[in-house]
Design an enzyme around this catalytic site. Structure first.
Site, PDB file in Angstrom:
ATOM      1  CE  LYS A   1      12.069   2.441   2.966  1.00 53.70           C
ATOM      2  NZ  LYS A   1      11.663   2.497   4.343  1.00 53.70           N
TER       3      LYS A   1
ATOM      4  CE  LYS B   1      16.189   5.631   4.213  1.00 56.08           C
ATOM      5  NZ  LYS B   1      15.122   6.482   4.776  1.00 56.08           N
TER       6      LYS B   1
ATOM      7  N   GLY C   1      14.904  -2.201   7.665  1.00 55.45           N
ATOM      8  CA  GLY C   1      16.335  -1.937   7.455  1.00 55.45           C
ATOM      9  C   GLY C   1      16.951  -2.740   6.309  1.00 55.45           C
TER      10      GLY C   1
ATOM     11  CG  LEU D   1      20.121  13.491   7.817  1.00 61.28           C
ATOM     12  CD1 LEU D   1      18.805  13.838   8.502  1.00 61.28           C
ATOM     13  CD2 LEU D   1      20.678  14.728   7.138  1.00 61.28           C
TER      14      LEU D   1
ATOM     15  CG  HIS E   1      13.072   7.073  14.140  1.00 61.07           C
ATOM     16  ND1 HIS E   1      13.072   6.377  12.947  1.00 61.07           N
ATOM     17  CD2 HIS E   1      11.781   7.059  14.566  1.00 61.07           C
ATOM     18  CE1 HIS E   1      11.841   5.973  12.683  1.00 61.07           C
ATOM     19  NE2 HIS E   1      11.041   6.372  13.647  1.00 61.07           N
TER      20      HIS E   1
ATOM     21  CD  GLU F   1       9.165   5.268  10.589  1.00 67.50           C
ATOM     22  OE1 GLU F   1       8.988   4.400  11.458  1.00 67.50           O
ATOM     23  OE2 GLU F   1       9.956   5.108   9.627  1.00 67.50           O
TER      24      GLU F   1
ATOM     25  NE  ARG G   1       3.917  -1.732   9.625  1.00 72.16           N
ATOM     26  CZ  ARG G   1       4.905  -1.357  10.437  1.00 72.16           C
ATOM     27  NH1 ARG G   1       4.673  -1.233  11.715  1.00 72.16           N
ATOM     28  NH2 ARG G   1       6.113  -1.106   9.984  1.00 72.16           N
TER      29      ARG G   1
ATOM     30  CB  VAL H   1       6.380  -2.853  17.403  1.00 71.34           C
ATOM     31  CG1 VAL H   1       7.007  -3.360  18.691  1.00 71.34           C
ATOM     32  CG2 VAL H   1       6.301  -3.970  16.370  1.00 71.34           C
TER      33      VAL H   1
ATOM     34  NE  ARG I   1      10.552  -2.284  18.679  1.00 73.87           N
ATOM     35  CZ  ARG I   1      10.178  -2.204  17.410  1.00 73.87           C
ATOM     36  NH1 ARG I   1      10.399  -3.221  16.593  1.00 73.87           N
ATOM     37  NH2 ARG I   1       9.596  -1.120  16.946  1.00 73.87           N
TER      38      ARG I   1
HETATM   39  P1  ADP Z   1      12.908   0.889   7.173  1.00 70.31           P
HETATM   40  O1  ADP Z   1      11.590   1.146   6.469  1.00 70.31           O
HETATM   41  O2  ADP Z   1      13.719  -0.177   6.519  1.00 70.31           O
HETATM   42  O3  ADP Z   1      12.778   0.723   8.650  1.00 70.31           O
HETATM   43  P2  ADP Z   1      13.519   3.739   7.321  1.00 70.31           P
HETATM   44  O4  ADP Z   1      13.501   4.557   6.107  1.00 70.31           O
HETATM   45  O5  ADP Z   1      12.318   3.810   8.227  1.00 70.31           O
HETATM   46  O6  ADP Z   1      13.789   2.202   6.928  1.00 70.31           O
HETATM   47  O7  ADP Z   1      14.825   4.065   8.168  1.00 70.31           O
HETATM   48  C1  ADP Z   1      15.193   3.283   9.295  1.00 70.31           C
HETATM   49  C2  ADP Z   1      16.280   3.973  10.103  1.00 70.31           C
HETATM   50  O8  ADP Z   1      17.442   4.203   9.291  1.00 70.31           O
HETATM   51  C3  ADP Z   1      15.941   5.354  10.631  1.00 70.31           C
HETATM   52  O9  ADP Z   1      15.237   5.298  11.831  1.00 70.31           O
HETATM   53  C4  ADP Z   1      17.330   5.950  10.824  1.00 70.31           C
HETATM   54  O10 ADP Z   1      17.972   5.467  11.977  1.00 70.31           O
HETATM   55  C5  ADP Z   1      18.075   5.416   9.641  1.00 70.31           C
HETATM   56  N1  ADP Z   1      18.014   6.363   8.509  1.00 70.31           N
HETATM   57  C6  ADP Z   1      17.123   6.372   7.508  1.00 70.31           C
HETATM   58  N2  ADP Z   1      17.358   7.379   6.647  1.00 70.31           N
HETATM   59  C7  ADP Z   1      18.450   8.042   7.099  1.00 70.31           C
HETATM   60  C8  ADP Z   1      19.225   9.168   6.643  1.00 70.31           C
HETATM   61  N3  ADP Z   1      18.916   9.811   5.528  1.00 70.31           N
HETATM   62  N4  ADP Z   1      20.286   9.560   7.401  1.00 70.31           N
HETATM   63  C9  ADP Z   1      20.613   8.910   8.538  1.00 70.31           C
HETATM   64  N5  ADP Z   1      19.952   7.825   9.002  1.00 70.31           N
HETATM   65  C10 ADP Z   1      18.879   7.393   8.312  1.00 70.31           C
END
Ligand code: ADP
Length: 381
Positions: A48, A90, A97, A135, A140, A207, A224, A227, A270
């Site tokens: 990331k 993260k 998650g 945020l 999303h 995303e 990829r 789902v 799901r």
């Molecule tokens: P993963 O790859 O583990 O699924 P993501 O980066 O795609 O993680 O984030 C998954 C979810 O986490 C997002 O859809 C959102 O709900 C939440 N999220 C991620 N980043 C933020 C942020 N900066 N602020 C608020 N929520 C976030």
């Protein structure tokens, strides 16, 4: 298995092999086509932090944050303070998650960082992290993109995946009730620029998070098929997997941007083999199984009566997808289909989906990524 069966190509699905650049390399060396993007693109987006550096250069808007190489706890704490609490830690290598921690204040940062790093190390053997502004109540929004090896690159509109439990998607819909035609075009254009920046090929998802003021921020690229791809198929009429295979065999995209029309509305639920209250996996033997059908109903599943759900894999056992001429019709069909879906012997998320689809805020489209956790805690949206 590919050699033994004489297969010319491998479609990796959406499991672990699908974003494994080493596996894509191995296929190439063996003279077998990997149905997916080039290994370099998988690698570039696999971290990331690296992905953000590339997107920053391509002028794609990012969530304010820190994604540098210096990982000293002191510097990370300083960056968190600069960004302003709450922040989200993260795992760079993260997914599903895992390795993610929301931190409300400076005094909680050190413990949260240690926890995120521990989890990331265990899950991905890599404890590199990044920090983002957390945020409050965003949506999303992700854009389905397609690129071929002839320079063709286009967007198949958005999916709204705001209904999540602990950052894991549970319900998806398209189009998003929060997006109008102008914003759709703008995010779509940004997503196409983002994947062009990495010379992408095949199917991918960019995303974003959308804030209350309709600003959108890049999160990551999933390299990829996902789902939730069926809802895009329902509203565009395009078979995404077929298109993936065509592109992998060197053919150009079979459509152009103006050919892609958004037709009606689609939802996906799901259905997981999980306790709908505790969210713990519920493997076991299915005793009764009867799937709904009829106009605008699609069930993607391999389940049947007497099937055994084993504990070794993800708990997703079926995808229930509906389509209607508008949001109301797609929603009404989902409510009916959820009532008709019979799975006995194990617990599933069906009862939770029924509650979500009966919620007035959800029905109005007034949701965010924290909607479900608040809903489960008995708070208002
Ligand atoms: P993963 O790859 O583990 O699924 P993501 O980066 O795609 O993680 O984030 C998954 C979810 O986490 C997002 O859809 C959102 O709900 C939440 N999220 C991620 N980043 C933020 C942020 N900066 N602020 C608020 N929520 C976030």
């Amino acid at each position: 298995a590919a050699r033994r069966t004489g297969a010319q190509a491998i479609h990796p699905g959406y499991g672990f092999l699908s974003e494994n650049a080493g596996f894509a390399d191995t296929c190439a060396k063996a003279g077998i086509v990997f149905i997916g993007p080039p290994p370099a693109a998988i690698r570039a987006m696999g971290s990331k932090s690296e992905a953000k550096k590339i997107m920053e250069k391509a002028r794609v808007p990012l969530v304010p944050g820190y994604h540098g190489d210096d990982q000293s706890p002191e510097l990370l704490a300083k960056e968190a303070a600069r960004i302003g609490f709450p922040v989200l830690i993260k795992a760079s290598a993260g997914g599903g998650g895992k390795g993610m921690r929301v931190v409300e204040s400076a005094d909680k940062f050190a413990d949260a960082l240690a926890g995120a790093k521990r989890e990331a190390k265990a899950a991905f053997a890599d404890d590199h992290v990044l920090i983002e502004k957390y945020l409050t109540r965003p949506r999303h929004i992700e854009i389905q993109v397609f690129a071929d090896s002839h320079g063709g690159c286009l967007s198949l509109f958005e999916r709204d995946c705001s209904i999540q439990r602990r950052h894991q998607k549970l319900v998806e819909e398209t189009p998003s009730p929060a997006i109008d035609e102008r914003l759709r075009r703008e995010i779509g254009r940004t997503a196409v620029e983002a994947v062009k920046a990495i010379r992408y090929c095949n199917v991918g998802t960019v995303e974003f998070l959308l804030d209350k003021d309709r600003n959108f921020f890049f999160m990551e690229v999933n390299t990829r098929i996902q789902v939730e791809h069926p809802i895009t198929e329902m509203v565009t009429g395009i078979d995404l997997v077929k298109e993936q295979i065509r592109i992998a065999s060197g053919l150009p995209l079979s459509f152009k941007q103006p050919d892609i029309k958004l037709n009606g509305h689609s939802f996906e639920c799901r259905i997981n083999a999980e306790d709908p209250e505790k969210f713990t996996p519920c493997p076991g033997q299915i005793t009764k199984y009867s799937a709904p059908g009829g106009l605008g109903i699609r069930v993607d599943s391999a389940m049947e009566p007497n099937a055994v759900v084993v504990p070794y894999y993800d708990s997703l056992i079926a995808k229930l997808i509906t389509h209607g001429r508008d949001r109301q019709e797609a929603m009404a069909r989902m409510r009916r289909a959820l009532d008709e879906f019979v799975i006995e012997g194990i617990k599933t998320t069906i009862p939770l989906h029924r509650k979500i689809f009966n919620d007035p805020d959800f029905q109005k489209g007034h949701v965010s990524t924290t909607f479900l956790d608040r809903f489960l805690a008995g708070q208002s949206a």
